[in-house]
Design a protein around this motif. Sequence first.
Motif, PDB file in Angstrom:
ATOM      1  N   GLU A 139       0.818  -0.995   0.111  1.00  0.00           N
ATOM      2  CA  GLU A 139       0.138  -0.371  -0.157  1.00  0.00           C
ATOM      3  C   GLU A 139       0.761   1.124  -0.099  1.00  0.00           C
ATOM      4  O   GLU A 139       0.712   2.164  -0.654  1.00  0.00           O
ATOM      5  N   ASN A 140       1.763   1.202   0.779  1.00  0.00           N
ATOM      6  CA  ASN A 140       2.601   1.831   0.945  1.00  0.00           C
ATOM      7  C   ASN A 140       3.913   2.985  -0.321  1.00  0.00           C
ATOM      8  O   ASN A 140       3.809   3.823  -0.844  1.00  0.00           O
ATOM      9  N   LYS A 141       3.676   1.465  -1.061  1.00  0.00           N
ATOM     10  CA  LYS A 141       4.849   1.903  -2.716  1.00  0.00           C
ATOM     11  C   LYS A 141       3.211   2.349  -3.458  1.00  0.00           C
ATOM     12  O   LYS A 141       3.805   2.847  -4.243  1.00  0.00           O
ATOM     13  N   ALA A 142       2.005   1.688  -3.574  1.00  0.00           N
ATOM     14  CA  ALA A 142       0.941   2.346  -4.089  1.00  0.00           C
ATOM     15  C   ALA A 142       0.924   3.502  -4.252  1.00  0.00           C
ATOM     16  O   ALA A 142       0.706   4.484  -5.069  1.00  0.00           O
ATOM     17  N   PHE A 143       0.986   4.128  -2.809  1.00  0.00           N
ATOM     18  CA  PHE A 143       0.721   5.783  -2.646  1.00  0.00           C
ATOM     19  C   PHE A 143       2.196   6.284  -2.876  1.00  0.00           C
ATOM     20  O   PHE A 143       2.019   8.005  -3.887  1.00  0.00           O
ATOM     21  N   LEU A 144       2.966   5.930  -2.601  1.00  0.00           N
ATOM     22  CA  LEU A 144       4.181   6.409  -3.195  1.00  0.00           C
ATOM     23  C   LEU A 144       4.094   6.637  -4.459  1.00  0.00           C
ATOM     24  O   LEU A 144       4.106   8.027  -5.362  1.00  0.00           O
ATOM     25  N   GLY A 145       4.077   5.975  -5.488  1.00  0.00           N
ATOM     26  CA  GLY A 145       4.301   6.092  -6.914  1.00  0.00           C
ATOM     27  C   GLY A 145       2.679   7.419  -7.112  1.00  0.00           C
ATOM     28  O   GLY A 145       3.195   7.411  -7.836  1.00  0.00           O
ATOM     29  N   ALA A 146       1.807   6.843  -6.748  1.00  0.00           N
ATOM     30  CA  ALA A 146       0.743   7.557  -6.847  1.00  0.00           C
ATOM     31  C   ALA A 146       1.297   9.247  -7.074  1.00  0.00           C
ATOM     32  O   ALA A 146       0.871   9.909  -7.600  1.00  0.00           O
ATOM     33  N   LEU A 147       1.545   9.773  -5.612  1.00  0.00           N
ATOM     34  CA  LEU A 147       1.719  10.795  -5.268  1.00  0.00           C
ATOM     35  C   LEU A 147       3.203  11.100  -6.798  1.00  0.00           C
ATOM     36  O   LEU A 147       2.877  12.493  -6.515  1.00  0.00           O
ATOM     37  N   LYS A 148       4.441  10.725  -6.312  1.00  0.00           N
ATOM     38  CA  LYS A 148       4.598  10.956  -6.939  1.00  0.00           C
ATOM     39  C   LYS A 148       4.699  11.929  -8.977  1.00  0.00           C
ATOM     40  O   LYS A 148       4.649  12.391  -9.481  1.00  0.00           O
TER      41      LYS A 148
END
Length: 369
Positions: free
Chosen positions: A354-363
């Motif tokens: 989930e963290n990875k998905a959030f950080l990717g979406a944020l970038k």
Amino acid sequence: MTTVLRQAAALEAVLRHIRPAVRRERPYHVGGLPDVAVKLNQNESPYDLPDDLKRAVLEAFMEIPFNRYPTEQPDRLRHALARRLEHDPDGLLLSNGSNELTYTLGLALVEAGTPVVLPRPLFSLYETMVRLFGGKVVGVPPRPDLHFDADALVAAVERHRPALTVLASPNNPTGLAMPLADIERLAAAAEGFVVVDEAYVEFNDEPSARHLLDTYPNVLVMRTFSKAFGLAGLRVGYLMGHPAVVAELLKARLPFMVDRLAETVALALLERPELVTARVAELKASRQALTQALQAIEGVEVLPSQANFVLFRTPLEPRPLMARLAGKGVLVRDMSGYPELPGYLRVNAGTPAENKAFLGALKEALHPT
């Protein structure tokens, strides 16, 4: 007059009987999308209970007669908690989530004109409760770095002599904690009650305010099973205080507020402390990883946190940023409704995926190709 107009007039006539303090408020509502892939907007645990524990709980629940009321307080859970906390069971008040306790405190302590000291920003339900009961909100702004202004809080308590002062440590929405020495200063200065909301205590490196209970009968500590224990869907909270104080609060509390399923599950988790300890460690590591990853993104400001979430802001305004994240199946929370938090959003610690998905979406949202 047409039928429609008569019905509208009749409706308005009856609505006028609802107290103005209620009509001025807005219902508590968290917006979101159904079936979103990455839900990081409500500070929930990302981990459900293990299947074997769920099965054991349901088997135990099958033995409970549904036609019988629970006890006024869930006695098995109360005594199990008392043993775990090394606290007098008569000094525990269990509830249908800690939010119910907030309204119990209002019923017991707040009436028209009662001053209540609240640090800002603070979980909005506390200010709503004070207004609904006719109290006077005495808000105390934070320091420029958003930490609690302990000196200003002590001064407000000494000036206004409130019946109630509320702290949340770690604080929602900032994630910042108040040192125990400052909480003690406040307790020593206050004639009225000092309630310390410790919903995120398991993630906090500061000592708990429960260490003040033996010295200060005006201190009350609230906790929940919603966060570290992962029982947000079952609603179990509790308050610790002096037995004589709890005996009075019981008079303002509705009976039978903790159902037998919630009690059964909470008891099962208390018997599995290693599970909770492991998950707290995972979530603290997740929070740390989120913090470091956000700090590495150009233009992103991050507030250090002692909770299971992180407060941050970016060069992009919250609404368009949230829309872009939602388009990628990621939900976070807009905190800019608090005057002290312009531009800030909140994301709770999730699983590594989930963290990875959030950080990717944020970038991608901040630097679209």
